[in-house]
Design a protein around this motif. Sequence first.
Motif, mmCIF file in Angstrom:
data_model
loop_
_atom_site.group_PDB
_atom_site.id
_atom_site.type_symbol
_atom_site.label_atom_id
_atom_site.label_comp_id
_atom_site.label_asym_id
_atom_site.label_seq_id
_atom_site.Cartn_x
_atom_site.Cartn_y
_atom_site.Cartn_z
ATOM 1 N N LEU A 1 0.827 -1.205 0.000
ATOM 2 C CA LEU A 1 0.000 0.000 0.000
ATOM 3 C C LEU A 1 0.863 1.257 0.000
ATOM 4 O O LEU A 1 0.549 2.234 -0.686
ATOM 5 N N LEU A 2 1.944 1.234 0.770
ATOM 6 C CA LEU A 2 2.848 2.391 0.795
ATOM 7 C C LEU A 2 3.459 2.613 -0.580
ATOM 8 O O LEU A 2 3.472 3.741 -1.098
ATOM 9 N N GLY A 3 3.961 1.542 -1.189
ATOM 10 C CA GLY A 3 4.557 1.673 -2.518
ATOM 11 C C GLY A 3 3.533 2.098 -3.551
ATOM 12 O O GLY A 3 3.808 2.947 -4.408
ATOM 13 N N GLY A 4 2.328 1.526 -3.460
ATOM 14 C CA GLY A 4 1.265 1.904 -4.393
ATOM 15 C C GLY A 4 0.822 3.335 -4.184
ATOM 16 O O GLY A 4 0.549 4.058 -5.153
ATOM 17 N N TRP A 5 0.747 3.758 -2.922
ATOM 18 C CA TRP A 5 0.364 5.146 -2.631
ATOM 19 C C TRP A 5 1.393 6.119 -3.202
ATOM 20 O O TRP A 5 1.020 7.134 -3.817
ATOM 21 N N LEU A 6 2.661 5.817 -3.019
ATOM 22 C CA LEU A 6 3.710 6.688 -3.563
ATOM 23 C C LEU A 6 3.612 6.756 -5.090
ATOM 24 O O LEU A 6 3.784 7.820 -5.691
ATOM 25 N N GLY A 7 3.325 5.615 -5.728
ATOM 26 C CA GLY A 7 3.191 5.600 -7.181
ATOM 27 C C GLY A 7 1.994 6.415 -7.649
ATOM 28 O O GLY A 7 2.102 7.190 -8.612
ATOM 29 N N ALA A 8 0.851 6.230 -6.986
ATOM 30 C CA ALA A 8 -0.338 7.000 -7.345
ATOM 31 C C ALA A 8 -0.131 8.481 -7.095
ATOM 32 O O ALA A 8 -0.550 9.336 -7.888
ATOM 33 N N ALA A 9 0.533 8.809 -5.990
ATOM 34 C CA ALA A 9 0.822 10.208 -5.680
ATOM 35 C C ALA A 9 1.744 10.822 -6.727
ATOM 36 O O ALA A 9 1.576 11.988 -7.119
ATOM 37 N N SER A 10 2.698 10.041 -7.194
ATOM 38 C CA SER A 10 3.599 10.507 -8.254
ATOM 39 C C SER A 10 2.821 10.790 -9.534
ATOM 40 O O SER A 10 2.973 11.856 -10.155
ATOM 41 N N ALA A 11 1.966 9.842 -9.935
ATOM 42 C CA ALA A 11 1.186 10.010 -11.168
ATOM 43 C C ALA A 11 0.269 11.219 -11.067
ATOM 44 O O ALA A 11 0.145 12.011 -12.018
ATOM 45 N N ASN A 12 -0.386 11.383 -9.922
ATOM 46 C CA ASN A 12 -1.303 12.513 -9.748
ATOM 47 C C ASN A 12 -0.566 13.845 -9.757
ATOM 48 O O ASN A 12 -1.057 14.836 -10.311
ATOM 49 N N THR A 13 0.595 13.887 -9.132
ATOM 50 C CA THR A 13 1.384 15.120 -9.109
ATOM 51 C C THR A 13 1.847 15.500 -10.508
ATOM 52 O O THR A 13 1.712 16.662 -10.932
ATOM 53 N N LEU A 14 2.387 14.535 -11.235
ATOM 54 C CA LEU A 14 2.862 14.810 -12.597
ATOM 55 C C LEU A 14 1.690 15.158 -13.517
ATOM 56 O O LEU A 14 1.841 15.963 -14.441
ATOM 57 N N ASN A 15 0.531 14.574 -13.257
ATOM 58 C CA ASN A 15 -0.676 14.926 -14.005
ATOM 59 C C ASN A 15 -1.024 16.400 -13.800
ATOM 60 O O ASN A 15 -1.386 17.107 -14.746
ATOM 61 N N MET A 16 -0.912 16.877 -12.563
ATOM 62 C CA MET A 16 -1.204 18.287 -12.290
ATOM 63 C C MET A 16 -0.197 19.207 -12.954
ATOM 64 O O MET A 16 -0.544 20.314 -13.378
ATOM 65 N N VAL A 17 1.052 18.765 -13.035
ATOM 66 C CA VAL A 17 2.065 19.573 -13.724
ATOM 67 C C VAL A 17 1.683 19.741 -15.188
ATOM 68 O O VAL A 17 1.729 20.841 -15.753
ATOM 69 N N ALA A 18 1.289 18.643 -15.817
ATOM 70 C CA ALA A 18 0.933 18.682 -17.245
ATOM 71 C C ALA A 18 -0.377 19.417 -17.493
ATOM 72 O O ALA A 18 -0.570 20.021 -18.556
ATOM 73 N N ASP A 19 -1.284 19.384 -16.518
ATOM 74 C CA ASP A 19 -2.623 19.959 -16.697
ATOM 75 C C ASP A 19 -2.797 21.322 -16.032
ATOM 76 O O ASP A 19 -3.939 21.808 -15.927
ATOM 77 N N ALA A 20 -1.732 21.938 -15.608
ATOM 78 C CA ALA A 20 -1.848 23.207 -14.873
ATOM 79 C C ALA A 20 -2.614 24.259 -15.662
ATOM 80 O O ALA A 20 -3.395 25.036 -15.096
ATOM 81 N N ASP A 21 -2.419 24.294 -16.975
ATOM 82 C CA ASP A 21 -3.071 25.322 -17.783
ATOM 83 C C ASP A 21 -4.587 25.144 -17.846
ATOM 84 O O ASP A 21 -5.348 26.112 -17.716
ATOM 85 N N ILE A 22 -5.042 23.900 -18.019
ATOM 86 C CA ILE A 22 -6.492 23.704 -18.101
ATOM 87 C C ILE A 22 -7.140 23.700 -16.713
ATOM 88 O O ILE A 22 -8.323 24.021 -16.583
ATOM 89 N N ASP A 23 -6.380 23.362 -15.687
ATOM 90 C CA ASP A 23 -6.926 23.409 -14.327
ATOM 91 C C ASP A 23 -7.320 24.842 -13.949
ATOM 92 O O ASP A 23 -8.276 25.054 -13.195
ATOM 93 N N GLN A 24 -6.603 25.816 -14.483
ATOM 94 C CA GLN A 24 -6.923 27.216 -14.206
ATOM 95 C C GLN A 24 -8.247 27.640 -14.834
ATOM 96 O O GLN A 24 -8.897 28.573 -14.363
ATOM 97 N N LYS A 25 -8.672 26.943 -15.882
ATOM 98 C CA LYS A 25 -9.881 27.322 -16.609
ATOM 99 C C LYS A 25 -11.140 26.639 -16.082
ATOM 100 O O LYS A 25 -12.250 27.001 -16.474
ATOM 101 N N MET A 26 -10.969 25.651 -15.212
ATOM 102 C CA MET A 26 -12.111 24.886 -14.718
ATOM 103 C C MET A 26 -12.396 25.237 -13.262
ATOM 104 O O MET A 26 -11.503 25.223 -12.421
ATOM 105 N N LYS A 27 -13.653 25.542 -12.979
ATOM 106 C CA LYS A 27 -14.025 25.903 -11.615
ATOM 107 C C LYS A 27 -13.730 24.774 -10.640
ATOM 108 O O LYS A 27 -13.318 25.010 -9.503
#
Length: 311
Positions: free
Chosen positions: A60-86
């Motif tokens: 679970l710890l390893g999986g959590w770190l992996g999911a957290a990594s994917a979600n963080t990198l997703n936010m980096v890539a999506d920062a521009d569209i995240d600003q446009k969505m309420k």
Amino acid sequence: MDVVEETTPETGWRRVRATVLAYIALTKPRVIELLLVATIPVMLQADRGHVDLALIAFTLLGGWLGAASANTLNMVADADIDQKMKRTARRPLARRAVAPRNALVFGILLGVGSFVVLWSAANLLSALLVTATIAFYVGVYTMILKRRTWQNVVWGGAAGCMPTLVGWAAVTGSLSWQPVVLFAVIFFWTPPHTWALAMRYKEDYKAAGVPMLPVIATEQQVTRQMVWYTWATVAASLVLIAATSWIYAGLAVAAGIWFGSRVQKLYRETRRGAEVAPLKVFLQSNEYLAILFCGLAIDAVVNLPLVTSYF
């Protein structure tokens, strides 16, 4: 004359707290709940009748770190569209609470940590599967599919199915048909789950230029697709009955009818042109998956004779 804000221990603590909370928000903690729902029951099913708490905890710890990594990198890539969505405007990068470079480094370090934990505590296969998940979610879904096709969540949703394979691999060091069936359950479940939410926030997706199905199709067309994927989910869940007892079998049938009937009702309402509440379907989809996988966990721990033993 500029006013310089006086720095006190209290204000300093508030800044540290805000920064820590921003980094935690990068990992999308609520999304990681799916990891827990999927991984633990699969691990218990892989070793029916036994509970290895240490292995479960480290996986679970390893999986959590992996999911957290994917979600963080997703936010980096999506920062521009995240600003446009309420719905996403308050995310850390969208409101500039964290620098993009810092978030990128943070996401990479989380991914490395995930690999190290799983390789050392479980095995190489589980570590490689999590790394592949991160790469697929960020590289394929976020950077290619999400902004180009309405089938983004259909194929991109495969990343969310990987905990089933990771959990099984962590216990056995290999894969078999059972985790593949559970992979299919989450794969078919993801589109109706996500489209129900997208129906509620379709104006957000439209403003951001993301071609989610509810943005480009009518409600009736969307809900028709949801019906097909929902019953495919239920059908996939029933395949696993061959490896379980009556506990899982009964819950899978009952929960499947309950969830399928609710999505079918949503489709009928859209056909009549009635005002619909897709968010209720979104919430019920979460409850359905929780019931299904919790039922599997109980079934595996109790370890009653398999349904097939009676035939």
